[in-house]
Design an enzyme around this catalytic site. Structure first.
Site, PDB file in Angstrom:
ATOM      1  N   ASP A   9       2.081   1.124  -8.680  1.00 39.86           N
ATOM      2  CA  ASP A   9       1.141   1.211  -7.597  1.00 39.86           C
ATOM      3  C   ASP A   9       1.649   0.553  -6.377  1.00 39.86           C
ATOM      4  O   ASP A   9       2.809  -0.249  -6.580  1.00 39.86           O
ATOM      5  CB  ASP A   9      -0.243   0.589  -8.189  1.00 39.86           C
ATOM      6  CG  ASP A   9      -1.208   0.271  -7.307  1.00 39.86           C
ATOM      7  OD1 ASP A   9      -1.701   1.232  -6.479  1.00 39.86           O
ATOM      8  OD2 ASP A   9      -1.681  -0.825  -6.925  1.00 39.86           O
ATOM      9  N   ASP A  11      -0.703  -1.132  -3.279  1.00 36.44           N
ATOM     10  CA  ASP A  11      -1.491  -2.153  -2.923  1.00 36.44           C
ATOM     11  C   ASP A  11      -1.709  -3.134  -4.058  1.00 36.44           C
ATOM     12  O   ASP A  11      -2.473  -2.717  -4.988  1.00 36.44           O
ATOM     13  CB  ASP A  11      -2.762  -1.721  -1.992  1.00 36.44           C
ATOM     14  CG  ASP A  11      -2.470  -0.755  -1.093  1.00 36.44           C
ATOM     15  OD1 ASP A  11      -1.908  -1.384   0.142  1.00 36.44           O
ATOM     16  OD2 ASP A  11      -2.809   0.618  -1.021  1.00 36.44           O
TER      17      ASP A  11
END
Length: 225
Positions: A9, A11
């Site tokens: 991922d 953010d």
């Protein structure tokens, strides 16, 4: 099982951008008469911007602007601020290099648009380490559905069950788990003990903690396939 690729991922996992996304959302929603707070925004961590905007419009429709216009405002402002201000999360660069040294292909699987992913990787000097980056915006469904992880694995030509995914949010963890990947959860401190992270194969408080022993133990786990 043999880990053949690592997926990340972005953010809140590779880059400390979640506070910027929340700041921007609060700012953009205020003129619409919707008073957001950090705590409210935190509950939606890991959700794509389109779904985030729609969820508030469905609860309290506003006049004058479409949800697409509001989404565009948030993305444009966040892109600008992330590109100029965001820093790497602790341990992010080191864990990327850990897998790169092992010659494993690396991918980003994010709910953020492609241009923001590339901006972040350039800002953090991580672009050369990644085989590809993939956005849930390009899929039919965003996280918590598995589409973005399955799409990234397909492009890597690696079976999902041979992928290791790193996530910091509950929605993202559900996405990677639904794709049948091994998962490492790195929750934010405010929700570290939330039971939603029990879904992960391993939970750590920071990427700094990831090491050879954890990697070896993950390879000993049975596949979810």
């Amino acid at each position: 099982m043999k880990i053949q690729a690592a997926l990340f991922d972005m953010d809140g996992l590779l880059v400390d951008s979640e506070p910027i996304w929340r700041e921007v959302a609060i700012e953009v929603f205020a003129p619409l008469g919707i008073a957001l707070t950090d705590e409210i925004c935190q509950a939606y961590t890991g959700l794509g911007t389109a779904a985030f905007v729609r969820s508030f419009y469905e609860k309290s429709p506003w006049p004058g602007k479409s949800t697409q216009q509001v989404e565009h405002e948030i993305i444009e402002l966040a892109h600008e601020r992330i590109g100029s201000r965001a820093l790497a999360m602790p341990g992010a660069v080191e864990v990327v290099r850990f897998f790169h040294k092992r010659r494993l292909p690396l991918a980003v699987a994010s709910a953020s648009p492609m241009e923001i992913i590339e901006t972040v990787l350039r800002r953090l000097d991580l672009l050369p380490y990644f085989t590809l980056w993939h956005s849930a915006v390009l899929e039919a469904r965003s996280k918590p559905f598995p589409d973005v992880y399955l799409g990234a694995a397909r492009q890597l030509r690696v079976a999902p069950e041979n992928c290791l995914a790193f996530e910091d949010s509950g929605n993202g963890l559900r996405s990677a788990h639904a794709a049948r990947m091994l998962t490492v959860a790195i929750p934010a401190a405010y929700e570290y003990h939330d039971p939603k992270f029990d879904l992960a194969d391993i939970k750590i408080s920071s990427l700094i903690e990831f090491n050879e022993d954890i990697f070896d133990n993950l390879e000993k786990k049975p596949s979810l396939a």
